[in-house]
Every structure is written in structure tokens, then in C-alpha cells.
Design a protein around this motif. Structure first.
Motif, PDB file in Angstrom:
ATOM      1  N   TRP A 145       0.832  -1.213   0.000  1.00 43.43           N
ATOM      2  CA  TRP A 145       0.000   0.000   0.000  1.00 43.43           C
ATOM      3  C   TRP A 145       0.864   1.260   0.000  1.00 43.43           C
ATOM      4  CZ3 TRP A 145      -0.349   3.258   4.505  1.00 43.43           C
ATOM      5  CH2 TRP A 145      -1.224   4.326   4.359  1.00 43.43           C
ATOM      6  N   ALA A 146       1.918   1.277   0.798  1.00 43.39           N
ATOM      7  CA  ALA A 146       2.792   2.446   0.844  1.00 43.39           C
ATOM      8  C   ALA A 146       3.459   2.686  -0.499  1.00 43.39           C
ATOM      9  CB  ALA A 146       3.851   2.262   1.939  1.00 43.39           C
ATOM     10  N   GLU A 147       3.900   1.622  -1.149  1.00 40.13           N
ATOM     11  CA  GLU A 147       4.490   1.769  -2.477  1.00 40.13           C
ATOM     12  C   GLU A 147       3.448   2.276  -3.470  1.00 40.13           C
ATOM     13  OE1 GLU A 147       7.530   1.436  -3.348  1.00 40.13           O
ATOM     14  OE2 GLU A 147       8.526   0.267  -1.768  1.00 40.13           O
ATOM     15  N   ASN A 150       2.905   5.960  -2.937  1.00 41.60           N
ATOM     16  CA  ASN A 150       4.021   6.734  -3.460  1.00 41.60           C
ATOM     17  C   ASN A 150       3.963   6.850  -4.982  1.00 41.60           C
ATOM     18  OD1 ASN A 150       6.643   8.038  -2.777  1.00 41.60           O
ATOM     19  ND2 ASN A 150       7.482   6.427  -4.085  1.00 41.60           N
ATOM     20  N   LEU A 179       0.941   0.299  10.205  1.00 38.95           N
ATOM     21  CA  LEU A 179       2.199   0.811   9.684  1.00 38.95           C
ATOM     22  C   LEU A 179       3.204   1.055  10.808  1.00 38.95           C
ATOM     23  CD1 LEU A 179       3.854   2.179   7.300  1.00 38.95           C
ATOM     24  CD2 LEU A 179       2.737   4.299   8.001  1.00 38.95           C
ATOM     25  N   VAL A 189       8.189   5.460   3.253  1.00 44.38           N
ATOM     26  CA  VAL A 189       7.511   6.160   4.342  1.00 44.38           C
ATOM     27  C   VAL A 189       8.529   6.876   5.237  1.00 44.38           C
ATOM     28  CG1 VAL A 189       6.104   5.847   6.413  1.00 44.38           C
ATOM     29  CG2 VAL A 189       5.554   4.596   4.325  1.00 44.38           C
ATOM     30  N   TRP A 201       5.746  11.951   4.768  1.00 42.88           N
ATOM     31  CA  TRP A 201       4.723  11.193   5.488  1.00 42.88           C
ATOM     32  C   TRP A 201       4.465  11.754   6.887  1.00 42.88           C
ATOM     33  CZ3 TRP A 201       1.753   6.704   4.457  1.00 42.88           C
ATOM     34  CH2 TRP A 201       1.836   6.229   3.152  1.00 42.88           C
TER      35      TRP A 201
END
Length: 886
Positions: A145-147, A150, A179, A189, A201
Motif C-alpha cells: 500500500w505504501a508503495e 508513493n 504501519l 515512508v 509522510w
């Protein structure tokens, strides 16, 4: 079923779902069994065919599984996940008839596996949507999800604000809390661009808290817990930015006072510094009790960071001014700082104690006075003014230098007593991470030669099953020979020859192949080892030799001269000639000091090898004499491939003379060692310049070896890490320890990285313990390196402080004494000079003044006046020398 399998083999994805719908439960189970066989078969297909078929296999297998657990295992298989174009839309199609509970179970199971791509994240997300269940969260899901977040920031070539991307995500309340519980934050992040911190972030999360989209208390608790737990510096910086961005209220900070105290006591410096700030605010508001302040102060004053200790003492001073009655609890804590290694911290603590002493009880005063014995001698006079008669006069004990005991020589011990014992040692030497250990290697090599002569069949029968998992045991013989002829496989070469995995012709070619012809010492020393291995590979096939001559007596690689004479006598009794490479290596290893008697015995043998050994022992000359002059040369220390530029620096290196005896009478692999060499004619392109076998090749010529390896060791003062690893081993070598070893040690003491400096300190102490350290010579080499800025004073100070901390005060001071005058004479004091003076002063306070007399320039520096650290430490060193001399 056959039609479905044909469609799978041909990769016809659109035909799979209709064909599956015609199969009942039993039919699907039968197809699944065939798919498992096909999945294994496809691993050997060509890439294009394999990729098409595997996608179809994945889809069909998902549709054939009736249980969510089996389906998750099928979809999560490592060999079924490396897709350029995702097959998961077809997977969702074949699972379209499943119940919501079944889909929810599958989503949870897939999320718990290693989700590593956006496609897998989307699959789990869609399964959860169809099942009507919350999105299952795991480390892999959050990372994906973080990727994804981004990537979505960049649209139409422009960067979209991160906070806008996150604001549009409806699952923030589920993903963000997880997270902050991950072992490590995703790099996208944790990374904060210093040029645009507002788009990071931490800034985005605090903005979303202000908008009410994230729970403030939960985010503050998670970040505080992570700071308390510790972790990577980037992760801690992220949490600090979030905490500061949230701006906790006084009530929120007071509710977590125990956490701030723990961070201040044990956290990394940035975290401890923030916790100190919070605790200072709480104290000013009356939310921190004197007991709590005393508790946290005792821990902080024990830390080595000067900034933290100074800040804590300042805080204690504020409290004592505001509340003198707190002295009863705070004075014992302040007294603990009397033993801090920083003399400035000691001075501050002493001044605080003087202020608090009148308000304390007689018992506390007496206890504080007893602690004053921990103060450095420079503060003793001030302490007497503070404590008066309470300070007891203690007779000073005579100084005694504390050095570690010299490393004891460890014998290799008797050879393995049985085939079973040898098999165990050989297997361990081949399979263990310490396969390069000299003792293990030499015992295994000698044992193979011994038992190949006496118990060959039993040895082969024992080794074959023990080493059946080695690549050369199953690979085609031609491939084994080709790879071993081009790469160094160590002891594997000898074992493979014994077990017949390489042919006699291949072994003969390996012996005939020229080695040691490289243009650097690394190639030359490695070439000697390769030559030894191929010669041993031939000997284990012939079973000719009863043992090897070059097997060391001691763990350093050294052979006692008497042992080598006895081995040659055994060869003479059996009528055997020595292997030329084995005998040459034995000569390089034999101890030549005090060996006249052994030389006479060797000469009395009447053999060619005996005569050569006698001449070698009586000559007692270094393999290659080091020319006693410095050579300043521009050497390449790094290359920026992007800009196509080369970074060069001045280096102090050494050259060696040629040795005609070696070039004329030693085998070809040893020829490089007998030639003259200078840094200018050594072009080294070795990627890995490290092997413990090097010192074992020349265990009695450490000075020569140091001169050849100086270019590698010298790199430690720049970017290279780990190039000072061999300094402790060099300190254990035989022969003289002169300019080359001391110059290598000087480079190590000024190395950039702490682990290299620590290796140099170990070598320094070993040389000192063995009585081989020339402190004046080492100081002179350091003076040259400092003059040309190869060594930084602050790094040298760190090494000197570490060595002095072991109790070697006199040794360290005698090394620093020749270094200080030139540094003090500079118009602008270099960075780290005050640290060097501090270490020298500490040494002088313990061991007395330098034996060489007053340090030139010290009195002038001390007389400058002012309160800079340079002047303060100069005054301290001068006072220590004056008091000790008086």
C-alpha cells in the motif's frame, strides 16, 4: 478434463472458467492432481511457454481448490508469483461462485503471506470487497500500500501532494495504525526529503490528524511506543517528526512521563535529547517530582554523550536554584558524575555539588566527599576547596601499566586419529562459515594427504555420503573441471580429486597452470595457495606422501625448525622427494630465529631439501627487505562512474627489494615474492582483498607482508571499510616489527570507520604486550600522516581513548607525545586537537609526563587564555605533567 488441461497447456485463459464450470467436485480434484504434475513439468520449459502455461495453471488450480487454505497456498507459491502482467483478474473470475465467507477466509490467508506487489495487494483488496469484510492487514499489505501511495503521487509528470493522496484513501484508519507496528517502516515512508519536508509522510499524517481523519491519541501512542522500543535511525526520526508535529499538550506529555524517562536513559541520542526537552518542560510545570528527576538524572549522567550530560547538569542546576531543599536527593546523583570520562562534566558536577552542599545533611556531604576521589587530578585542588576536611587524603599507588597478556601460540595438535574424525573435520572445514580458518584448513589438508596413503578406500567411502550435497558431487564432470580450473574452490579441489570428480589430466593442468603472476600481492599470495591445492590434489590421487611438510606447528602458520627437520628425516627414511610447492611453502613458514642447531641437523641429512633448509635458516634474512624510506605517491582511492572522475590522494607507502634466492630456487608460483615491488607497479583490481591465508603464507615475514599490503590498509582512512582487518594478525607475525608494520598501524589508528580503528587498537596492544611496539616510530609515522591530512586528529583521538581505556596509559602517551608538537604549531588548530590533548592529559594524570620531556608548544597554547576546549585541555595536560614531574 482433457480439454481443460489442453487449454491450460496452451495458455488459453478465457476458456478456463467455462470448462471449470462443467466439472463437479470430484472432477476438479482429478484436474488438480494433473495440474500439480504439470506445474512441476513446466519448470523445465522455455521462458515464454513456461510463463503462459504457469498463468493458466495458477488460474485453473485456484478454481479447482474447494478449500480456502489450499487455494491460498496455491496462489502464494513462490514459483507462481513473478508476473509481468497479472493473471489475478482471471483468478477472480473462476472464484466468482464462492461464498462471501470463503472469499473472506482466502483474503485473510493471502494477506498473511508475503504480499510483495501491487497486483497481490489489489487481489486481496478485491476479495475483501466482494466478501464485504474489512481489508485484512499485514506487513506485506501495508508495504504494498505504501508503495502504491508513493506511485500514485506522480500524475501527468507532476507531483501530487502526499496529503491529498492519503486523504482520498478510505482505509487510513486501518493501514496507518499497523504501519507503525511493523518491525521496520517502509523506506518510502521513513525517508524525508530535506528540500520538501512538508510533503513527507510525518507532515501528511499530522495534517490528517488535524482534519480528524486519524486518531490523534492512537498515533501519538504508537510513535511514542516505537521511540521507546528503538529501531533504525530513519524510523526513529520519522516518529520524532510525527510527535513534534502533533505538538502534545502538557497533559499528554505528563501522562507518558515514564516513557520519556526511559528514552532519556537508554534511547539513541536524538531520542534521548527530545525526551530531555520534554522532561525539562514537565519539571518547569511542576509535573516532575524530585524523585523522578533524580532517577532519570542518574541514568543520563552515566551516558557518554557530552551534550546530554551537560544538558542534564544544567537542568539540575535550575532545580537547585529554585528548590534548595532538593539537594538531599539530587546531591548523590550529581556526585555520580564525578567519575564521568569528560572532565568538563566533572567540573560542572563539582560546581553544582558546591552549591548544594550547605543544604544537605552531614551524611550526604560525607558520601559526596567520598565520591570526589573519582575526579580527575586536575580537579583535586578545587575539590579540596569545596569539601575541606571531608576530603580524605589517599596515598597514591605507584603507576603500573596494564597491558593484555601476549597472545599465546596455539598448536595445531596431532593429526586426526581416524577416518571418522578426519571426515568430520573435512566436512566442517568445507561447510562451516569459518571455512577459511587456518587451523581447520591445514588440519584437513594434511589429514587428506595422510589417509589417502593409508586408508584411501575407507576415506572415500566416508566422504562420499557426507559431501553428497556439494555442487561438484552431482554436476557433470566436465562442468566441475571447467569451473574448478577457473575459480578458487579451496579445499573442494582436493576432495573432488580424491573422489574422482576431476580427472588426472585436469589435476595435471591445474598444477601446470601458472599462478601468482598478477600485478598485486593479493594475486601472488592467492596464487601460492592455489598451487598448494592443485599439488595436494595430485598427491591424494597418487597416495605417495605420508604427510605434508608445510603443515604449521602453530595457529599463526609458523613451523618450528625442529619439526621441519624431523619431517624431512621421515621423507628420507621412505626415500621420498618433497612436493616442490609444499616444500617452498614450508621454507616460508619456518621460524629462523635461534635455529643454528636445526640448521646443522638439516645439513646432516645429506639431502637436497636438507641443504636448502640449512642455508635458509642460516641466512635468516627477510623474504623481501623493506626499503627504509617513504614514497609519496598519488594513488586512486575511488571512482565516480557517473561523472567519470577518479579521486586520488597522497599516500605514504613503502617499496621492497628483490631477493635473487627466491627467484632462482623457488617454484614459479613464488616468483612474484622475490621481485622488487613498489606501490607504483602494483595495479590492483581485486574486488575482495581479504584472506586469513595471507599471514599464514608469510608468518615469519610480517614486515614484508605489511609493506605489500599497505595500499589496501591505507584505503581505510578514506571510504573503504574493513581493510584494517589483518592488523591484529600482522602483530602476531614473526620477524622484526619495523617501519612497514608501524606505518600500517598508523593508518589503522586513523581509519574512518570504528571497526577498523578497533582492529588497529587490538594490534597496538598486541605489539605492546609482545614488546615489539616502537612508540617513537609509530608517533613519527602518525606525525607524517597527520601533516598530509591522511589521518584526522579526531579519529586518532578516538583510537587513543579506546587504547587508554584498557589501562595502557603510558603506551598511549608515548605514542601521542611526538604527534602533538606539530599540531600545536599550526596557525589554525585542526579539528580534534582538543580531543587528543584530553586523551594525553588523562594518560599523564595516570602514568606521569612523557618520558621525552615537555611537549613543545604546549605551554604557549595553555597561556593563550580563554575557555575554549583547546586551551582548557592544554592547561590540563600541562598541569598533569607539572604535578607528576614535581
Amino acid at each position: 478434463m482433457n480439454t481443460l488441461l489442453d487449454a491450460v497447456r496452451e495458455g488459453r485463459m478465457d476458456d478456463i472458467r467455462p470448462l471449470l464450470s462443467r466439472l463437479d467436485r470430484g472432477g476438479r480434484k482429478a484436474v488438480l492432481d494433473e495440474l500439480k504434475v504439470l506445474r512441476k513439468e513446466a519448470r523445465g520449459w522455455r521462458w515464454g511457454e513456461r510463463t503462459r502455461a504457469r498463468k493458466a495453471i495458477l488460474v485453473a488450480g485456484a478454481g479447482c481448490h474447494t478449500g480456502a487454505a489450499g487455494c491460498a497456498t496455491w496462489l502464494g507459491g513462490r514459483d507462481m508469483r513473478d508476473w509481468v502482467h497479472s493473471p489475478y483478474p482471471w483468478v477472480l473470475e473462476v472464484l466468482g461462485d464462492r461464498e462471501p465467507d470463503w472469499l473472506a477466509d482466502l483474503a485473510r490467508r493471502l494477506a498473511a503471506r508475503a504480499v510483495e506487489s501491487d497486483a497481490e495487494y489489489c487481489l486481496v483488496e478485491e476479495l475483501a470487497r466482494r466478501a464485504g469484510c474489512p481489508l485484512p492487514v499485514s506487513d506485506g499489505m501495508v508495504l504494498a500500500w505504501a508503495e502504491r501511495v508513493n506511485s500514485s503521487r506522480w500524475q501527468a509528470g507532476s507531483e501530487k501532494p502526499l496529503v491529498d493522496v492519503l486523504r482520498a484513501d478510505t482505509r487510513l484508519d486501518v493501514l496507518v495504525p499497523h504501519l507503525l507496528t511493523m518491525p521496520e517502516l517502509p523506506s518510502v515512508v521513513a525517508w524525508v526529503d530535506s528540500n520538501s519536508p512538508a510533503n513527507s509522510w510525518p507532515a501528511a499524517l499530522t495534517a490528517l490528524v488535524a482534519e480528524g481523519l486519524l486518531d490523534r491519541a492512537a498515533l501519538l501512542d504508537a510513535c511514542t511506543a516505537r521511540l521507546l522500543r528503538g529501531g533504525k535511525p530513519t524510523d526513529l526520526r520519522f516518529c520524532l517528526l510525527v510527535v513534534r508535529g502533533l505538538g502534545p499538550t502538557s497533559e499528554e506529555e505528563a501522562a507518558r512521563v515514564a516513557d520519556w524517562m526511559a528514552m532519556a536513559a537508554d534511547g539513541p541520542s536524538p531520542v534521548a535529547g527530545h525526551a530531555q526537552e520534554v522532561l525539562a518542560r514537565l519539571d518547569a510545570q511542576g509535573a516532575l517530582s524530585v524523585r523522578q528527576l533524580a532517577e532519570v538524572s542518574g541514568a543520563v549522567l552515566f551516558r557518554t554523550e557530552k551534550k546530554l550530560v551537560r544538558a542534564q547538569l544544567i537542568q539540575l542546576g535550575k532545580v537547585l536554584r529554585r528548590n534548595p531543599s532538593a539537594a538531599e536527593k539530587l546531591l548523590p546523583v550529581i556526585a555520580d558524575a564525578f567519575g564521568h570520562p569528560d572532565t568538563d562534566a566533572q567540573e560542572r558536577a563539582l560546581k553544582l555539588a558546591a552549591r548544594a552542599l550547605p543544604a544537605a545533611t552531614p551524611e550526604v556531604r560525607e558520601e559526596t566527599a567520598r565520591m570526589a576521589s573519582l575526579l580527575a587530578p586536575v580537579h583535586r585542588e578545587a575539590a579540596r576547596a569545596v569539601f575541606g576536611d571531608l576530603l580524605e587524603d589517599e596515598p597514591e599507588a605507584a603507576y603500573e601499566e596494564v597491558l593484555p597478556p601476549p597472545p599465546a601460540l596455539r598448536p595445531l595438535g596431532p593429526p586426526p586419529g581416524s577416518v571418522a574424525e578426519l571426515t568430520e573435520e573435512v566436512t566442517a572445514a568445507l561447510l562451516s562459515p569459518d571455512a577459511e580458518d587456518i587451523t581447520a584448513f591445514e588440519r584437513a589438508l594434511d589429514g587428506l594427504v595422510r589417509y589417502a596413503r593409508t586408508d584411501r578406500e575407507e576415506l572415500v567411502a566416508a566422504l562420499e555420503p557426507a559431501l553428497a550435497g556439494q555442487w561438484w558431487a552431482t554436476a557433470p564432470k566436465g562442468e566441475v573441471e571447467w569451473r574448478m580450473s577457473r575459480n578458487h574452490y579451496g579445499l573442494h579441489i582436493v576432495v573432488a580429486s580424491l573422489l574422482g570428480r576431476v580427472s588426472r589430466q585436469s589435476v595435471h593442468d591445474g598444477q601446470a597452470h601458472p599462478t601468482g603472476r598478477g600485478r598485486c600481492c593479493h594475486d601472488a599470495l592467492n596464487g601460492i595457495l592455489y598451487a598448494r591445492l592443485w599439488e595436494a590434489a595430485a598427491e591424494v590421487r597418487s597416495g605417495r606422501l605420508p604427510y605434508l611438510l608445510a603443515t604449521p606447528t602453530w595457529h599463526t602458520g609458523t613451523i618450528d625448525a625442529g619439526d621441519l627437520v624431523e619431517r624431512l628425516r621421515g621423507y628420507q627414511a621412505l626415500g621420498l622427494r618433497a612436493g616442490p610447492v609444499d616444500f617452498a611453502q614450508a621454507l616460508l613458514r619456518v621460524r629462523r630465529t635461534d635455529a643454528k642447531e636445526a640448521a646443522q641437523e638439516a645439513s646432516a641429512l645429506g639431502t637436497k631439501e636438507g641443504d636448502r633448509l640449512a642455508a635458509w635458516l642460516l641466512a635468516d634474512e627477510p623474504l623481501a627487505a623493506v626499503i627504509p624510506r617513504h614514497v609519496d605517491t598519488d594513488v586512486e582511492i575511488g571512482r565516480d562512474w557517473l561523472r567519470q572522475t577518479v579521486i586520488k590522494a597522497r599516500r605514504v607507502l613503502l617499496t621492497t627489494r628483490d631477493n635473487p634466492l627466491v627467484r632462482q630456487s623457488f617454484p614459479q608460483p613464488f616468483q612474484w615474492l622475490g621481485s622488487a615491488h613498489s606501490p607504483r607497479n602494483q595495479n590492483c583490481y581485486c574486488w575482495i582483498a581479504e584472506s586469513p591465508q595471507w599471514t599464514a603464507t608469510l608468518p615469519e615475514d610480517g614486515e614484508t607482508l605489511a609493506a605489500w599490503l599497505l595500499p589496501s590498509v591505507a584505503a581505510c582512512v578514506q571510504e573503504e571499510r574493513g581493510t584494517a582487518w589483518l592488523l591484529p594478525a600482522l602483530a602476531e607475525t614473526g620477524g622484526p616489527a619495523a617501519g612497514a608494520i608501524h606505518l600500517a598501524l598508523a593508518y589503522g589508528l586513523g581509519a574512518r570507520h570504528a571497526e577498523d580503528r578497533l582492529a588497529a587498537v587490538d594490534a597496538l596492544l598486541v605489539l605492546a604486550a609482545r614488546g615489539r611496539l616502537d612508540t617513537a616510530l609509530l608517533g613519527g609515522e602518525l606525525d607524517v600522516l597527520l601533516e598530509q591530512d591522511s589521518v584526522k586528529p579526531n579519529r586518532l583521538a578516538d583510537s587513543a581513548r579506546t587504547a587508554a581505556g584498557t589501562g595502557a596509559y603510558g603506551t598511549v602517551l608515548s605514542v601521542l607525545a611526538p604527534v602533538l608538537p606539530a599540531l600545536l604549531a599550526r596557525e589554525k588548530a585542526p579539528r580534534g586537537l582538543s580531543d587528543l590533548l584530553a586523551v594525553a592529559a588523562e594518560c599523564a594524570e595516570h602514568s606521569g609526563p612523557p618520558t621525552t620531556g615537555p611537549v613543545p608548544g604546549l605551554a604557549e597554547t595553555a597561556a593563550r587564555g580563554g575557555t575554549t576546549q583547546l586551551v582548557r585541555q592544554a592547561i590540563r595536560l600541562e598541569a598533569a605533567c607539572r604535578v607528576a614531574a614535581g
